[in-house]
Design an enzyme around this catalytic site. Structure first.
Site, PDB file in Angstrom:
ATOM      1  N   ASN A 143      58.937  -6.189  29.726  1.00 12.51           N
ATOM      2  CA  ASN A 143      59.901  -7.049  30.393  1.00 12.51           C
ATOM      3  C   ASN A 143      59.680  -5.697  32.268  1.00 12.51           C
ATOM      4  OD1 ASN A 143      61.899  -8.837  31.685  1.00 12.51           O
ATOM      5  ND2 ASN A 143      63.291  -7.970  30.449  1.00 12.51           N
ATOM      6  N   TRP A 144      59.047  -6.857  32.284  1.00  8.78           N
ATOM      7  CA  TRP A 144      58.459  -6.998  34.295  1.00  8.78           C
ATOM      8  C   TRP A 144      60.157  -6.159  34.799  1.00  8.78           C
ATOM      9  CZ3 TRP A 144      53.177  -6.515  35.721  1.00  8.78           C
ATOM     10  CH2 TRP A 144      52.019  -5.868  35.276  1.00  8.78           C
ATOM     11  N   LYS A 145      61.082  -7.899  34.514  1.00 11.21           N
ATOM     12  CA  LYS A 145      61.998  -8.030  35.210  1.00 11.21           C
ATOM     13  C   LYS A 145      61.363  -8.520  36.403  1.00 11.21           C
ATOM     14  CE  LYS A 145      64.872  -5.181  32.474  1.00 11.21           C
ATOM     15  NZ  LYS A 145      66.237  -4.328  31.964  1.00 11.21           N
ATOM     16  N   HIS A 202      68.551 -12.724  28.409  1.00 10.88           N
ATOM     17  CA  HIS A 202      68.570 -11.503  28.709  1.00 10.88           C
ATOM     18  C   HIS A 202      70.118 -11.163  29.505  1.00 10.88           C
ATOM     19  CE1 HIS A 202      68.047  -7.706  30.508  1.00 10.88           C
ATOM     20  NE2 HIS A 202      66.896  -7.551  29.976  1.00 10.88           N
ATOM     21  N   GLU A 221      70.735  -9.939  31.602  1.00 11.37           N
ATOM     22  CA  GLU A 221      70.727  -9.658  33.127  1.00 11.37           C
ATOM     23  C   GLU A 221      70.888 -11.525  33.719  1.00 11.37           C
ATOM     24  OE1 GLU A 221      67.439  -7.505  33.870  1.00 11.37           O
ATOM     25  OE2 GLU A 221      68.682  -5.374  33.593  1.00 11.37           O
ATOM     26  N   GLU A 255      69.951  -5.274  22.778  1.00 14.77           N
ATOM     27  CA  GLU A 255      70.204  -4.784  24.008  1.00 14.77           C
ATOM     28  C   GLU A 255      71.121  -4.277  24.334  1.00 14.77           C
ATOM     29  OE1 GLU A 255      65.872  -5.249  26.408  1.00 14.77           O
ATOM     30  OE2 GLU A 255      67.648  -6.728  27.097  1.00 14.77           O
ATOM     31  N   GLY A 261      68.730   0.537  31.881  1.00 15.95           N
ATOM     32  CA  GLY A 261      68.730   0.840  32.922  1.00 15.95           C
ATOM     33  C   GLY A 261      69.377   2.427  32.942  1.00 15.95           C
ATOM     34  N   SER A 264      66.301   1.142  27.743  1.00 19.39           N
ATOM     35  CA  SER A 264      65.908   2.782  28.446  1.00 19.39           C
ATOM     36  C   SER A 264      65.509   3.327  26.865  1.00 19.39           C
ATOM     37  CB  SER A 264      67.092   3.895  28.182  1.00 19.39           C
ATOM     38  OG  SER A 264      68.236   3.270  29.348  1.00 19.39           O
ATOM     39  N   GLY A 306      61.961  -1.914  29.546  1.00 20.71           N
ATOM     40  CA  GLY A 306      62.343  -2.671  30.683  1.00 20.71           C
ATOM     41  C   GLY A 306      61.538  -1.366  31.778  1.00 20.71           C
ATOM     42  N   GLY A 307      62.333  -0.641  32.317  1.00 22.68           N
ATOM     43  CA  GLY A 307      61.262  -0.099  33.793  1.00 22.68           C
ATOM     44  C   GLY A 307      59.878   1.114  32.601  1.00 22.68           C
TER      45      GLY A 307
HETATM   46  P1  13P Z   1      65.029  -0.449  30.237  1.00 18.08           P
HETATM   47  O1  13P Z   1      64.063  -0.517  29.439  1.00 18.08           O
HETATM   48  O2  13P Z   1      65.022   0.034  31.908  1.00 18.08           O
HETATM   49  O3  13P Z   1      66.506   0.247  29.898  1.00 18.08           O
HETATM   50  O4  13P Z   1      65.348  -2.070  30.446  1.00 18.08           O
HETATM   51  C1  13P Z   1      65.541  -3.052  28.898  1.00 18.08           C
HETATM   52  C2  13P Z   1      65.511  -4.161  29.053  1.00 18.08           C
HETATM   53  O5  13P Z   1      67.028  -4.566  29.391  1.00 18.08           O
HETATM   54  C3  13P Z   1      64.624  -4.751  28.726  1.00 18.08           C
HETATM   55  O6  13P Z   1      64.858  -6.325  28.659  1.00 18.08           O
END
Ligand code: 13P
Length: 257
Positions: free
Chosen positions: A11-13, A98, A100, A168, A174, A214, A235-236
């Site tokens: 997920n590149w957000k 999600h 977020e 999640e 993050g 993470s 994510g990251g």
């Molecule tokens: P991180 O891997 O950056 O913690 O993000 C997880 C996430 O929200 C994937 O959707």
């Protein structure tokens, strides 16, 4: 029952412009040189890259996913994108609910449910996210929060073939923090049992439940082999092809060991 083929989705957000497609191209090359057939690989770039990514991915097995959709197919909703538009751009799946989006946009379980139905209508797989906040975990409310979110967000029409659940924990996203493998096993087992109550054991037993929060090359080996974990939402660490490949490679290890 047949073993579940795991899915690792990046997920590149809100990260990435055209120059980031080079990472997709690198990932594609690495997987062509050293395939990991044990795992299905998906990348969910921002919407602006969805129409450009298929050119890079042509001929590869990397699946394209999107990060959100509107519940309706079309209409006067400035700035929104429908599931049909995502499918038209080349996406095969869409993340819905999600944390977020639940936090930044006040998305409710009912809206997430409607978005999952929109995904099915457009022929997309819905990746439905659930997870507790730090405060909810410290109150001991993890299971009740996850159950409530599943009951509200997962449509009756959900099937193993059209739905993936992503657990999640909000506090792990993050932050570099992760639950222990034992905690992950407990929540994932619980999610499968709730899905069994909602959809029947046939569907719940075959549905993929991803862990997200993470996930990095350094902890993927520990997290991805937890019982009832059928992959990851990353994510990251999905932004750099080398890191993402190193996470995927956890599934190739048994073969190469
Ligand atoms: P991180 O891997 O950056 O913690 O993000 C997880 C996430 O929200 C994937 O959707």
């Amino acid at each position: 029952m047949a073993a579940i083929r795991p899915l690792v989705a990046g997920n590149w957000k809100m990260h990435g412009t055209g120059s980031s497609l080079v990472e997709l191209s690198t990932l594609r090359k690495r997987l062509a040189q050293a395939p990991i057939p044990e795992v299905e690989v998906m990348v969910c770039p921002p919407a602006t890259l969805l129409t450009r990514a298929p050119e890079v991915l042509q001929g590869s097995e990397i699946v394209l996913g999107a990060q959100d959709c509107h519940p309706l197919a079309s209409g006067p909703h400035t700035g929104d994108i429908s599931a049909e538009m995502l499918a038209d751009a080349g996406a095969k799946a869409v993340i819905v609910g999600h944390s977020e989006r639940r936090m930044d946009h006040g998305e409710t379980d009912a809206l997430v449910n409607a978005k999952a139905l929109a995904a099915y209508r457009a022929g997309l797989t819905a990746i439905i996210c659930v997870g507790e906040t730090e405060a909810e975990r410290s109150e001991g409310a993890t299971m009740s929060v996850v159950k409530r979110e599943l009951q509200g967000s997962v449509p009756e029409e959900a099937r193993a073939a059209n739905t993936v659940i992503a657990y999640e924990p909000v506090w792990a996203i993050g932050s570099g923090l992760t639950p222990t493998p034992a905690d992950v096993a407990e929540v994932h087992g619980f999610i499968r049992s709730v899905l069994g109550q909602l959809l029947g054991n046939g569907q719940s037993g075959a549905m993929r439940i991803l862990y997200g929060g993470s996930v990095k090359p350094a902890n993927a080996g520990e997290l991805l082999y937890v019982p009832d974990v059928n992959g990851a939402l990353v994510g990251g660490a999905s932004l750099k092809a080398d890191d993402f490949y190193a996470i995927l490679a956890v599934y190739g290890r048994e073969r190469t060991a």
